[in-house]
Design a protein around this motif. Structure first.
Motif, PDB file in Angstrom:
ATOM      1  N   UNK A 242      -7.170 -11.522  -6.792  1.00  0.00           N
ATOM      2  CA  UNK A 242      -7.126 -13.075  -6.998  1.00  0.00           C
ATOM      3  C   UNK A 242      -6.352 -13.408  -5.860  1.00  0.00           C
ATOM      4  N   UNK A 243      -5.522 -12.487  -5.172  1.00  0.00           N
ATOM      5  CA  UNK A 243      -5.018 -13.019  -3.670  1.00  0.00           C
ATOM      6  C   UNK A 243      -6.112 -13.186  -2.690  1.00  0.00           C
ATOM      7  N   UNK A 244      -6.963 -12.137  -2.761  1.00  0.00           N
ATOM      8  CA  UNK A 244      -8.256 -12.320  -1.863  1.00  0.00           C
ATOM      9  C   UNK A 244      -7.745 -12.032  -0.469  1.00  0.00           C
ATOM     10  N   UNK A 245      -6.744 -11.661  -0.106  1.00  0.00           N
ATOM     11  CA  UNK A 245      -6.374 -11.745   1.604  1.00  0.00           C
ATOM     12  C   UNK A 245      -6.719 -10.250   1.924  1.00  0.00           C
ATOM     13  N   UNK A 246      -6.877 -10.186   3.234  1.00  0.00           N
ATOM     14  CA  UNK A 246      -7.417  -8.728   3.818  1.00  0.00           C
ATOM     15  C   UNK A 246      -6.355  -7.835   3.392  1.00  0.00           C
ATOM     16  N   UNK A 247      -5.169  -8.296   3.462  1.00  0.00           N
ATOM     17  CA  UNK A 247      -3.965  -7.279   3.059  1.00  0.00           C
ATOM     18  C   UNK A 247      -4.082  -6.741   1.835  1.00  0.00           C
ATOM     19  N   UNK A 248      -4.177  -7.857   0.891  1.00  0.00           N
ATOM     20  CA  UNK A 248      -4.333  -7.398  -0.545  1.00  0.00           C
ATOM     21  C   UNK A 248      -5.477  -6.589  -0.679  1.00  0.00           C
ATOM     22  N   UNK A 249      -6.610  -6.939  -0.383  1.00  0.00           N
ATOM     23  CA  UNK A 249      -7.828  -6.172  -0.462  1.00  0.00           C
ATOM     24  C   UNK A 249      -7.726  -4.619   0.143  1.00  0.00           C
ATOM     25  N   UNK A 250      -7.010  -4.585   1.371  1.00  0.00           N
ATOM     26  CA  UNK A 250      -6.805  -3.221   1.827  1.00  0.00           C
ATOM     27  C   UNK A 250      -6.053  -2.460   0.910  1.00  0.00           C
ATOM     28  N   UNK A 251      -5.021  -3.127   0.281  1.00  0.00           N
ATOM     29  CA  UNK A 251      -4.006  -2.227  -0.723  1.00  0.00           C
ATOM     30  C   UNK A 251      -5.237  -1.848  -1.777  1.00  0.00           C
ATOM     31  N   UNK A 252      -6.000  -2.704  -2.091  1.00  0.00           N
ATOM     32  CA  UNK A 252      -6.688  -2.394  -3.454  1.00  0.00           C
ATOM     33  C   UNK A 252      -7.500  -1.211  -3.060  1.00  0.00           C
ATOM     34  N   UNK A 253      -8.335  -1.151  -1.802  1.00  0.00           N
ATOM     35  CA  UNK A 253      -9.359  -0.097  -1.621  1.00  0.00           C
ATOM     36  C   UNK A 253      -8.431   1.147  -1.425  1.00  0.00           C
ATOM     37  N   UNK A 254      -7.391   0.974  -0.779  1.00  0.00           N
ATOM     38  CA  UNK A 254      -6.408   2.302  -0.628  1.00  0.00           C
ATOM     39  C   UNK A 254      -6.159   2.815  -1.791  1.00  0.00           C
ATOM     40  N   UNK A 255      -5.958   2.055  -3.121  1.00  0.00           N
ATOM     41  CA  UNK A 255      -6.031   2.839  -4.402  1.00  0.00           C
ATOM     42  C   UNK A 255      -7.116   3.250  -4.802  1.00  0.00           C
ATOM     43  N   UNK A 256      -7.990   2.667  -4.551  1.00  0.00           N
ATOM     44  CA  UNK A 256      -9.579   3.186  -4.909  1.00  0.00           C
ATOM     45  C   UNK A 256      -9.849   4.548  -4.492  1.00  0.00           C
ATOM     46  N   UNK A 257      -9.403   4.754  -3.061  1.00  0.00           N
ATOM     47  CA  UNK A 257      -9.486   5.956  -2.633  1.00  0.00           C
ATOM     48  C   UNK A 257      -8.372   6.849  -2.718  1.00  0.00           C
ATOM     49  N   UNK A 258      -7.525   6.689  -3.782  1.00  0.00           N
ATOM     50  CA  UNK A 258      -6.284   7.328  -4.025  1.00  0.00           C
ATOM     51  C   UNK A 258      -6.480   8.560  -5.042  1.00  0.00           C
TER      52      UNK A 258
END
Length: 308
Positions: free
Chosen positions: A3-19
Motif C-alpha cells: 500500500x505504501x508503494x514506495x521503492x523502499x517499501x517494495x524493496x523490503x517486500x521483494x527481500x521477503x519474497x526471496x527469503x
C-alpha cells in the motif's frame, strides 16, 4: 508495504519474497507486486538478488521473473513495439496455437509466455543472467512430461510382478546388447550453442534402480526431465532382440524408425536437462546457448505433443 508503494517499501517486500519465510505467503506476496516505471531502475537489483536466493521450484520464482520482465520493459523506453509472444512461440512450436484453446493448460501457457517474454527482454542485455528463462522452460517441461508419462508408469506399477519381471529380463540381462545398439545413436558429449554437456549412456539404467530392487517409483511429485528421458529409453522403445518393449504405449510405435525417433527425443530431453543444470549450478548461459536451447526446447516439445 504494497500500500505504501514506495521503492523502499517494495524493496523490503521483494527481500521477503526471496527469503526463507513461509513459501505460500511469499508466493502470494510476490504475485501481488507490480513494478512501475518510476521504480524499475531502483528495484532491478533487488529482484535479481531475490532470484539468486531461490530455486526454480519456489512458489515466488515465476512472479519474480514477471517482475524482471516489467523492469526490463520499463527501462526499454525506446523499444519500437512489444513482442507478440504467442506468435514468436508458434513460429517454433506450432502446436502451441492449439494448446492455447484447450482447457487445463492455463498455468503451462502462462509460464511459457513468461519464459518467452523473458527471453526477448534479456537475451541481448549486456551482462544479464540468461539462465532464468531456461529454468522456467524446464519447469514447464518437467510438469508436462510428468503429467503425460506419470499415469503410464503408474499403470505399469499396478501390476508389479509383470513390471519387475520385465525389468529383470530387459534391463538386467538385455542391457549390454541394447547399449551397443544405442551407442551410435547417442551422442555424448554434446554441445548446445557452445555449451558442452555430458549425457552418459551408461547412466540410463539408473532411472530404474528402485524397480530393479523390486520397489515402486514414487510419483506423487514430478520426476526430473533427466529421469523421464532415461525412462523413455527403457520403457518406450521396441527392440525385440534384447527384450526392450514400448510399455508406455507411445503413439506411432509402428511407424518406420519409431524407435530411433524415440531415442532421439530422449537424448534431446536429456540434453536440455543437462544444459539447465550447467547454467544454473556451474556457469552462466551465453546468448548463443540460450538461443540454441530455445530452438531445441520447442522442437522437443513439438515432438512430445505429437506422441501424446
Amino acid at each position: 508495504l504494497l500500500r505504501l508503494g514506495t521503492a523502499a517499501a517494495l524493496a523490503q517486500a521483494i527481500a521477503f519474497v526471496g527469503g526463507d519465510g513461509d513459501p505460500t505467503a511469499r508466493g502470494a506476496l510476490a504475485a501481488a507486486i507490480t513494478i512501475g516505471r518510476p521504480h524499475a531502475a531502483t528495484l532491478g537489483p533487488a529482484i535479481d538478488a531475490a532470484l539468486a536466493r531461490i530455486d526454480g521450484d519456489d512458489p515466488a520464482f515465476e512472479a519474480l521473473l514477471r517482475m524482471k520482465i516489467e523492469v526490463a520493459s520499463a527501462q526499454d523506453g525506446d523499444a519500437p513495439s512489444p513482442v507478440d509472444v504467442d506468435a514468436e512461440i508458434i513460429a517454433v512450436f506450432p502446436s502451441f496455437a492449439q494448446m492455447t484453446k484447450l482447457g487445463g493448460f492455463d498455468a503451462m501457457i502462462r509460464s511459457l509466455r513468461t519464459a518467452e517474454s523473458l527471453f526477448h527482454t534479456t537475451a541481448h542485455a549486456a551482462d544479464a543472467d540468461l539462465s532464468p528463462p531456461i529454468t522456467l522452460w524446464m519447469k514447464v517441461l518437467e510438469n508436462y512430461v510428468h503429467a503425460w508419462l506419470g499415469p503410464r508408469l503408474a499403470g505399469l506399477q499396478r501390476e508389479p510382478a509383470v513390471l519387475f519381471d520385465y525389468v529383470d529380463r530387459a534391463i538386467g540381462i538385455g542391457w549390454p546388447g541394447y547399449q551397443r545398439w544405442l551407442e551410435p545413436k547417442w551422442r555424448d558429449p554434446t554441445e548446445v550453442g557452445g555449451a558442452r554437456v555430458e549425457i552418459p549412456l551408461r547412466a540410463i539404467p539408473n532411472a530404474a534402480r528402485e524397480l530393479q530392487e523390486h520397489r515402486r517409483k514414487r510419483l506423487d511429485s514430478p520426476l526430473s526431465v533427466t529421469e523421464w528421458a532415461r525412462l523413455l529409453v527403457l520403457f518406450a522403445v521396441d527392440h525385440p532382440t534384447t527384450g526392450f518393449r514400448n510399455l508406455f504405449k507411445l503413439g506411432g510405435a509402428g511407424a518406420p524408425k519409431a524407435a530411433e525417433r524415440t531415442i532421439s527425443l530422449a537424448h534431446r530431453l536429456h540434453t536440455l536437462a543437462a544444459v539447465r543444470n550447467l547454467v544454473t549450478h556451474r556457469a552462466s548461459a551465453g546468448a548463443a546457448t540460450l538461443a540454441a536451447f530455445r530452438r531445441s526446447y520447442y522442437a522437443a516439445f513439438e515432438d512430445l505433443v505429437a506422441l501424446a
